[in-house]
Write an enzyme that holds these catalytic residues in place. Structure first.
Site, mmCIF file in Angstrom:
data_model
loop_
_atom_site.group_PDB
_atom_site.id
_atom_site.type_symbol
_atom_site.label_atom_id
_atom_site.label_comp_id
_atom_site.label_asym_id
_atom_site.label_seq_id
_atom_site.Cartn_x
_atom_site.Cartn_y
_atom_site.Cartn_z
ATOM 1 N N ASP A 129 0.839 -1.192 0.000
ATOM 2 C CA ASP A 129 0.000 0.000 0.000
ATOM 3 C C ASP A 129 0.882 1.252 0.000
ATOM 4 O OD1 ASP A 129 -1.797 2.043 0.466
ATOM 5 O OD2 ASP A 129 -2.618 1.202 2.309
ATOM 6 N N ASP A 152 -6.904 4.761 -10.611
ATOM 7 C CA ASP A 152 -8.301 4.340 -10.667
ATOM 8 C C ASP A 152 -9.197 5.565 -10.481
ATOM 9 O OD1 ASP A 152 -10.863 3.243 -10.208
ATOM 10 O OD2 ASP A 152 -9.988 1.406 -9.390
ATOM 11 N N LYS A 156 -17.937 6.610 -10.031
ATOM 12 C CA LYS A 156 -19.206 6.875 -9.357
ATOM 13 C C LYS A 156 -18.993 7.896 -8.236
ATOM 14 C CE LYS A 156 -21.327 2.356 -10.237
ATOM 15 N NZ LYS A 156 -21.935 1.144 -9.607
ATOM 16 N N LYS A 226 -0.651 2.153 -22.178
ATOM 17 C CA LYS A 226 -1.793 1.425 -22.737
ATOM 18 C C LYS A 226 -3.111 2.033 -22.251
ATOM 19 C CE LYS A 226 -2.494 -2.239 -19.293
ATOM 20 N NZ LYS A 226 -2.704 -3.694 -19.099
ATOM 21 N N GLU A 228 -3.588 5.210 -21.729
ATOM 22 C CA GLU A 228 -3.790 6.404 -22.535
ATOM 23 C C GLU A 228 -4.336 6.027 -23.908
ATOM 24 O OE1 GLU A 228 -1.361 10.526 -23.455
ATOM 25 O OE2 GLU A 228 -0.357 8.821 -22.522
#
Length: 246
Positions: A129, A152, A156, A226, A228
């Site tokens: 992490d 990421d 939502k 990839k 992009e």
């Protein structure tokens, strides 16, 4: 099947934390551990090369001069995916040391394999992490720069709290940057680009290098990833942000 070092690594990407009464403390994470399996090749590359290319989480700062054998600037990349662009940057910039963090072991294995293929020696990778690494394993002022490419987007609205780019994250990064250290981000989600710009611009310790006070064209030194290419295919724009610590 016997569990190898690489197999075990996936289970230790973060340190468990507990409340005073012993209950497990749930965290708001910016990542989800996907179930992708390590290929035999990736597993072998991790097992065989971790001693030279891998670093483990520790509760005291890394001695980068000892690890890399020099005092070149340290560029940290969080979430390097399969690692191709990170390895290409390390190969193209031997005067810099690169440190990559990725929680997904197939990506770590692929990155190590490509680094071995290219003969790159100025790169180390961590499977843990990133927030814990920043907090515990990197000394204040130790970094020359941070790269965060296509994190990421958690598109939502109810998941926006999971986005890694938050005020407290930027404050933590700035603390680890030396004077004139940089923060370079890129995303193919306009809403996330706007959030990045808002969070970075709000911090008075940073200066935006964009002449217009917003985004910059993709610099030549950042390889086309990839993600992009995928964004272009989907009709998305791509936004780069480049800020420097005062």
């Amino acid at each position: 099947m016997t569990q190898t070092f690489a197999d075990q690594k996936r289970k230790t990407v973060e340190t468990a934390e507990f409340t005073e009464d012993g209950r497990y403390k749930r965290k708001v994470r910016s990542f989800v551990l996907r179930t992708g399996r390590l290929s035999e090749f990736q597993r072998n590359m991790m097992n065989d090369n971790w001693g030279t290319l891998g670093l483990d989480y520790q509760t005291e700062p890394f001695d980068f001069a000892k690890i890399y054998g020099n005092d070149n600037p340290i560029v940290l990349e969080i979430g390097f995916g399969m690692g191709k662009s990170l390895v290409d940057m390390a190969f193209a910039n031997p005067d810099k040391n690169y440190l990559g963090i990725e929680v997904h072991t197939p990506g770590v294995g692929a990155c190590i394999a490509y680094a071995v293929e290219k003969g790159v020696t100025n790169l180390r990778v961590i499977c843990h992490d990133a927030t814990e690494i920043l907090r515990d394993s990197i000394a204040d002022g130790a970094l020359g720069g941070l790269q965060l490419f296509f994190p990421d987007p958690w598109h939502k609205a109810k998941h926006h709290k999971r986005r890694i780019v938050q005020p407290h994250f930027v404050t933590q990064v700035i603390q680890k940057l030396g004077k004139n250290g940089f923060i370079h981000m890129a995303t193919d989600w306009e809403n996330y680009a706007e959030q990045m710009l808002e969070v970075l611009s709000a911090n008075t310790d940073l200066v935006n290098t964009s002449k217009n006070g917003d985004y910059i064209p993709r610099p030549d030194f950042r390889p086309l990833t990839k993600f992009e290419a995928r964004g272009y295919k989907l009709g998305h724009g791509v936004w780069d942000l480049y800020f420097v610590k005062k």
